[in-house]
Design a protein around this motif. Structure first.
Motif, PDB file in Angstrom:
ATOM      1  N   PHE A  28       0.824  -1.207   0.000  1.00 13.65           N
ATOM      2  CA  PHE A  28       0.000   0.000   0.000  1.00 13.65           C
ATOM      3  C   PHE A  28       0.860   1.259   0.000  1.00 13.65           C
ATOM      4  N   LEU A  29       1.974   1.236   0.737  1.00 11.01           N
ATOM      5  CA  LEU A  29       2.850   2.402   0.759  1.00 11.01           C
ATOM      6  C   LEU A  29       3.466   2.631  -0.621  1.00 11.01           C
ATOM      7  N   VAL A  30       3.889   1.561  -1.277  1.00  8.20           N
ATOM      8  CA  VAL A  30       4.433   1.690  -2.636  1.00  8.20           C
ATOM      9  C   VAL A  30       3.370   2.273  -3.561  1.00  8.20           C
ATOM     10  N   GLU A  31       2.156   1.758  -3.431  1.00  5.74           N
ATOM     11  CA  GLU A  31       1.034   2.238  -4.262  1.00  5.74           C
ATOM     12  C   GLU A  31       0.776   3.717  -4.040  1.00  5.74           C
ATOM     13  N   MET A  32       0.772   4.143  -2.794  1.00  2.43           N
ATOM     14  CA  MET A  32       0.479   5.541  -2.485  1.00  2.43           C
ATOM     15  C   MET A  32       1.631   6.459  -2.921  1.00  2.43           C
ATOM     16  N   THR A  33       2.877   5.955  -2.825  1.00  2.00           N
ATOM     17  CA  THR A  33       4.024   6.745  -3.287  1.00  2.00           C
ATOM     18  C   THR A  33       3.931   7.000  -4.780  1.00  2.00           C
ATOM     19  N   SER A  47      -0.744  15.153 -20.097  1.00  2.00           N
ATOM     20  CA  SER A  47      -0.258  13.819 -19.738  1.00  2.00           C
ATOM     21  C   SER A  47      -1.299  12.746 -20.030  1.00  2.00           C
ATOM     22  N   LEU A  48      -0.814  11.504 -20.083  1.00  2.00           N
ATOM     23  CA  LEU A  48      -1.690  10.336 -20.151  1.00  2.00           C
ATOM     24  C   LEU A  48      -1.506   9.573 -18.842  1.00  2.00           C
ATOM     25  N   VAL A  49      -2.599   9.408 -18.097  1.00  6.90           N
ATOM     26  CA  VAL A  49      -2.543   8.760 -16.787  1.00  6.90           C
ATOM     27  C   VAL A  49      -3.336   7.459 -16.838  1.00  6.90           C
ATOM     28  N   ILE A  50      -2.669   6.372 -16.499  1.00  5.84           N
ATOM     29  CA  ILE A  50      -3.298   5.056 -16.435  1.00  5.84           C
ATOM     30  C   ILE A  50      -3.226   4.576 -14.990  1.00  5.84           C
ATOM     31  N   MET A  51      -4.377   4.339 -14.377  1.00  7.48           N
ATOM     32  CA  MET A  51      -4.385   3.904 -12.975  1.00  7.48           C
ATOM     33  C   MET A  51      -5.322   2.709 -12.813  1.00  7.48           C
ATOM     34  N   ASP A  52      -4.856   1.761 -12.015  1.00  5.75           N
ATOM     35  CA  ASP A  52      -5.624   0.522 -11.833  1.00  5.75           C
ATOM     36  C   ASP A  52      -5.699   0.178 -10.349  1.00  5.75           C
ATOM     37  N   GLU A  53      -6.908   0.031  -9.845  1.00  6.78           N
ATOM     38  CA  GLU A  53      -7.137  -0.447  -8.480  1.00  6.78           C
ATOM     39  C   GLU A  53      -6.472   0.423  -7.412  1.00  6.78           C
ATOM     40  N   VAL A  54      -6.633   1.724  -7.530  1.00  5.13           N
ATOM     41  CA  VAL A  54      -6.117   2.615  -6.487  1.00  5.13           C
ATOM     42  C   VAL A  54      -6.882   2.382  -5.195  1.00  5.13           C
ATOM     43  N   GLY A  55      -6.149   2.218  -4.100  1.00  5.20           N
ATOM     44  CA  GLY A  55      -6.786   2.067  -2.794  1.00  5.20           C
ATOM     45  C   GLY A  55      -7.092   0.654  -2.384  1.00  5.20           C
ATOM     46  N   ARG A  56      -6.696  -0.336  -3.150  1.00  8.73           N
ATOM     47  CA  ARG A  56      -7.056  -1.717  -2.818  1.00  8.73           C
ATOM     48  C   ARG A  56      -6.171  -2.316  -1.727  1.00  8.73           C
ATOM     49  N   GLY A  57      -5.081  -1.613  -1.367  1.00  2.29           N
ATOM     50  CA  GLY A  57      -4.170  -2.174  -0.380  1.00  2.29           C
ATOM     51  C   GLY A  57      -4.525  -1.866   1.057  1.00  2.29           C
ATOM     52  N   THR A  58      -5.669  -1.249   1.297  1.00  2.00           N
ATOM     53  CA  THR A  58      -6.058  -0.903   2.658  1.00  2.00           C
ATOM     54  C   THR A  58      -7.524  -1.285   2.873  1.00  2.00           C
ATOM     55  N   SER A  59      -8.137  -0.807   3.967  1.00  2.00           N
ATOM     56  CA  SER A  59      -9.527  -1.152   4.243  1.00  2.00           C
ATOM     57  C   SER A  59     -10.443  -0.595   3.170  1.00  2.00           C
ATOM     58  N   THR A  60     -11.628  -1.175   3.077  1.00  2.00           N
ATOM     59  CA  THR A  60     -12.579  -0.738   2.055  1.00  2.00           C
ATOM     60  C   THR A  60     -12.911   0.739   2.188  1.00  2.00           C
ATOM     61  N   GLU A  61     -13.167   1.183   3.420  1.00  2.00           N
ATOM     62  CA  GLU A  61     -13.548   2.582   3.615  1.00  2.00           C
ATOM     63  C   GLU A  61     -12.412   3.518   3.226  1.00  2.00           C
ATOM     64  N   ASP A  62     -11.187   3.204   3.709  1.00  5.83           N
ATOM     65  CA  ASP A  62     -10.049   4.058   3.367  1.00  5.83           C
ATOM     66  C   ASP A  62      -9.758   4.026   1.870  1.00  5.83           C
ATOM     67  N   GLY A  63      -9.755   2.825   1.300  1.00  7.72           N
ATOM     68  CA  GLY A  63      -9.436   2.688  -0.110  1.00  7.72           C
ATOM     69  C   GLY A  63     -10.418   3.403  -1.003  1.00  7.72           C
ATOM     70  N   LEU A  64     -11.707   3.239  -0.706  1.00  8.23           N
ATOM     71  CA  LEU A  64     -12.736   3.918  -1.493  1.00  8.23           C
ATOM     72  C   LEU A  64     -12.585   5.431  -1.389  1.00  8.23           C
ATOM     73  N   SER A  65     -12.327   5.911  -0.195  1.00  6.96           N
ATOM     74  CA  SER A  65     -12.191   7.356   0.016  1.00  6.96           C
ATOM     75  C   SER A  65     -11.016   7.908  -0.788  1.00  6.96           C
ATOM     76  N   ILE A  66      -9.899   7.181  -0.761  1.00 12.57           N
ATOM     77  CA  ILE A  66      -8.721   7.637  -1.508  1.00 12.57           C
ATOM     78  C   ILE A  66      -8.995   7.616  -3.005  1.00 12.57           C
TER      79      ILE A  66
END
Length: 869
Positions: free
Chosen positions: A674-679, A692-711
């Protein structure tokens, strides 16, 4: 107390030399072997699997002199430096000590011999320095003379250092001691363990001496023509590189005629994480080029082209005119299949002219190198003949023809590589050399001619020439003819029936014969060095020629790849559009049976009032990750000038490509997934622009559902409102589909349900996915049926609970505030007690591998759960 061991003079000599080279493995010449002692011997024997012996109780191992390059090459791959210590004085008599000294230091970044280099890959030596708040970075390949430098604000070290290392992938890196404890640099180097790193005192990095070194090297009064001033931060690392090269290789580098200073605005910025995730040069599985973008695009036929295509893929262009120029050249060959086939046939025999020219400049080229250069130039002249009415090439060819003719006339067709073996210079090039060859090969005929002369002069018709090892060549006169012996005959020996004589002329002929071999070697060496020196004047031209060859080779490669893979020419312009019709993943498609890959389209734009953000939902295994990556790879390919795997495309140039797809723990640095993901996410949000072109996949999946969804929600809003870049955002959080924004388009992976069976169609469509189908994927993976049944029961209870307990969230928008419902935290109240859940976690915890930080987080969470907080 034991008496200290008395060292022999030889060991004292070794120890004194080793003290001067503590960081290098000393190859100490002893007769026909290079020997290593003490710590060097122990380390080398372990790395190379050599037998470890002892000399006077000192560890020792050795390698044969004639095979030393094989062992040196292996040590270089381990990142070691080697000091070659040779016998430089006369061989001492028994009991004496021969003088020895280090004549050369070979390091991973300064190696020039073919045996030490990876063909088709640059061998870069790099240097970083910080000066007055600016970081200067330079790198050089001494074998090709490629010399580049750039700079950035030192405060941006975390973003730029890793990116530049990934761009050039140096074999060796030089740093000042003041940066040894810099956390950003340490962390970056930990992720690049293959780079050999050396630290030097800061006083080695002097702006004044570096400026002087560069001007002397380039023979200029200043560096203005290279875009540098005496205060430019690039000066220090660039100057230090040249000093380091000269000290280690113990030779000059006259072929390095200039330096190219580049800036981020010239190339698409691809950070190291994105470069790794996109598998541009190396795959994530085993770090090889297989299953990489390079692997499916690289059809180059020369080592020079191989290096250039790597450079293009790592540094796509931002200049539309330069991109279109490359595209037009690819189109020229794409449309003329016969010409392309002919060019590739002529390119195939071309060897590495760039490195051959470097070897000539550094006085390391042998005769076979020169013949390789001639054959390569002759093949290139055929290419130029085929391209004579095309605008693909423009370099004049008179010098190329002169170089080819010079080598053809002077160098033996199949020459020796050593200057002491003979067979280097061709007959007819030198009258003096031909004379010595004639003596050596026609001596019997010369003797016969001389004998006939003496017969005529003396009238002795039965005169003979004899030879033995004691007397050499003599004239033999029988007893009956002794009265006819002339005065110029010199008595050698009297026999029973004859007497033997010599003459001044016969002695001269014998002396010429005896010295012919040494004279041939001496003369050939002088003539060869003369030819090589003439060729060294043409090294700058040969470097230009090699650049032209590599360009044509890569263009041919692009055209060939486009033909066999059914790629098309994209429209690249200065707009903010991003429209790809029926795009395909170049690597995945290559490794699937023909026609099985399912193409997909995308149409977003960062222009005003246009949709710029594609929110993608759908199950795993449905093709989301492939869709994301192919969009980024198609963009990258287009901006290198290549054709692309699609039906058509309009791509407004991007300045940066970010691809945050997946993450893994970095245990060595104590960083969780999760820390690597957030960095990585933080870097994207700070650095991306509207272009820019931004490709992002599954942001926030490394923590709790509430925290991940919020992020994930907040990141989406930031990209939509603040950055407004062209973005593809894949997620399992279906709640994000409730976000309303004029720049957002909902996309999902199409799924077909038939009688309880699920078929992933791998097709993108507009709208939101209705289900993640995670349990179905688990079933496909072979999870036991009882677990699948239990998971379905739990899922039903969770979904029922979610209907009864909606949570309201406000969505921050530029236009208005809307309210949406979010499912509660992903647990199943009533199924298990908190105590049961925590007990199960304790029993399944891997205590041997858990980090202290993760352990503290677990304990904190258990404490909160049990206290009801």
């Amino acid at each position: 107390m034991a008496e200290p061991v008395k060292l022999t003079p030889l060991m004292e000599q070794y120890i004194n030399i080793k003290k001067q080279h503590p960081d290098e493995v000393v190859f100490f010449r002893l007769g026909d072997f290079y020997e290593m002692f003490f710590e060097d011997a122990v380390m080398v024997s372990r790395l190379l699997n050599l037998t470890l012996t002892h000399r006077a109780d000192s560890p020792m191992c050795g390698v044969p002199y004639h095979a030393s390059k094989v062992y040196i090459a292996r040590l270089l791959r381990f990142g070691k430096k080697i000091a070659i210590c040779e016998q430089v004085g006369e061989i001492a008599p028994a009991g004496g000590l021969t003088e020895r000294k280090v004549i050369e230091i070979i390091t991973p970044g300064t190696a020039v011999e073919t045996e030490y280099l990876e063909q088709g890959v640059n061998n870069f030596l790099a240097c970083l320095n910080v000066y007055h708040g600016k970081a200067g970075f330079a790198y050089i390949d001494v074998t090709t003379s490629e010399f580049k430098a750039t700079s950035w604000n030192a405060s941006l070290m975390q973003e730029y250092f890793a990116k530049e290392l990934g761009r050039c992938n140096p074999k060796e890196l030089l740093l000042p001691l003041s940066l040894k404890e810099n956390s950003v640099i340490k962390n970056t180097l930990e992720q690049n363990p293959s780079i050999s790193v050396s630290y030097y005192p800061d006083w080695h990095f002097n702006a004044e001496s570096s400026f002087k070194k560069l001007t002397e090297q380039f023979k200029t009064a200043n560096l203005n023509s290279f875009g540098l001033t005496d205060q430019s931060p690039e000066i220090l690392p660039a100057g230090f590189l040249l000093e380091y090269l000269e000290k280690t290789t113990n030779t000059q580098v006259p072929h390095v005629k200039g330096i190219s200073v580049y800036h981020d605005s010239e190339y698409v910025i691809i950070d190291e994480s994105s470069r790794r995730n996109l598998e541009i040069i190396y795959n994530l599985r085993d770090g090889t080029t297989q299953f990489s973008l390079l692997d499916c695009m690289n059809y180059t036929l020369t080592a020079m082209g191989n290096r250039l295509i790597r450079s293009w893929l790592l540094s796509p262009l931002c200049d539309v005119k330069k991109i279109q120029k490359r595209q037009n050249h690819v189109q020229l060959l794409f449309k003329d299949n016969e010409l392309l086939k002919e060019l590739r046939e002529y390119l195939a025999p071309v060897l590495d002219i760039e490195r051959l020219a470097g070897r000539i400049a550094m006085e390391k080229a042998h005769a076979k190198d020169l013949q390789a250069l001639r054959c390569s130039i002759d093949s290139w002249l055929k290419v130029r003949e085929s391209l004579k009415d095309k605008d693909l090439v423009s370099l004049p060819l008179d010098d190329a023809k002169y170089i080819s003719d010079l080598i053809l006339q002077s160098i033996h067709e199949d020459p020796a590589t050593s200057l002491t073996e003979g067979r280097i210079i061709k007959r007819g090039w030198s009258q003096e050399l031909d004379h010595y060859y004639d003596i050596q090969s026609n001596f019997n005929q010369i003797l016969d001619e001389y004998l006939e002369e003496e017969k005529v002069k003396t009238g002795i018709q039965n005169l003979k020439i004899k030879h033995n090892s004691a007397s050499g060549y003599v004239l033999e006169v029988t007893k009956g003819k002794l009265g006819s012996v002339p005065e110029h005959f010199i008595m050698r020996r009297s026999l029973m029936n004859a007497e033997r004589y010599t003459t001044q002329r016969l002695q001269e002929l014998e002396q010429e014969l005896n010295s012919a071999s040494s004279k041939i070697i001496e003369t050939e060496k002088a003539l060869f060095l003369e030819v090589r020196n003439k060729l060294s004047e043409y090294v700058p031209y040969l470097m230009e020629l090699s650049h032209e060859i590599s360009y044509v080779d890569v263009i041919c490669s692009f055209a060939h790849a486009a033909i066999i893979n059914r790629w098309v020419k994209p429209e690249v312009n200065d707009s903010y559009k991003f429209k790809i019709e029926e795009g395909r993943h170049p690597v995945v498609e290559k490794h699937l049976p023909s026609g099985q890959f399912v193409p997909n389209s995308i149409n977003i734009s960062a222009e005003d009032d246009s949709v710029s953000f594609g929110l993608i939902t759908g199950p795993n295994m449905a093709g989301k990750s492939t869709y994301l990556r192919q969009s980024a790879l198609i963009t990258l390919m287009a901006q290198t000038g290549s054709y692309i795997p699609a039906k058509s495309a309009v791509i407004g140039v991007v300045d940066k490509i970010f691809c945050r797809v997946g993450a893994s723990d970095n245990l060595a640095r104590g960083e969780s997934t999760f820390l690597v993901e957030m960095t990585e996410t933080a870097l994207i949000l700070k650095s991306s622009t509207r272009r820019s072109l931004v490709i992002m996949d599954e942001v926030g999946r490394g923590t709790s559902t509430e925290d991940g969804l919020s992020i994930a929600w907040a990141v989406s809003e930031y990209l939509l409102n603040s950055v407004q870049s062209r973005t593809l955002f894949a997620t399992h959080y279906h709640e994000l589909t409730r976000i309303e924004h004029k720049k957002l388009k909902l996309l999902c992976m199409d799924v077909k349900e038939t009688g309880g069976d699920i078929i992933f169609l791998r097709k993108i469509k507009e709208g939101a996915a209705e289900n993640s189908y995670g349990i179905h994927v688990a079933q496909l993976a072979g999870i036991p049926e009882s677990v699948i049944d239990r998971a379905n029961v739990i899922l039903e209870q969770i979904q029922n609970k979610a209907k009864d307990n909606p949570i309201v969230i406000e969505s921050k928008k530029t236009e208005k505030i809307i309210k949406v419902e979010e499912a509660p935290k992903f647990t199943a109240p009533g199924l298990f007690s908190d105590e049961e859940i925590i007990l199960d976690e304790i029993l399944s915890c891997d205590v041997d591998n858990i980090t202290p930080m993760n352990a503290m987080n677990l304990i904190s969470r258990w404490k909160k759960a049990l206290s009801g907080r």
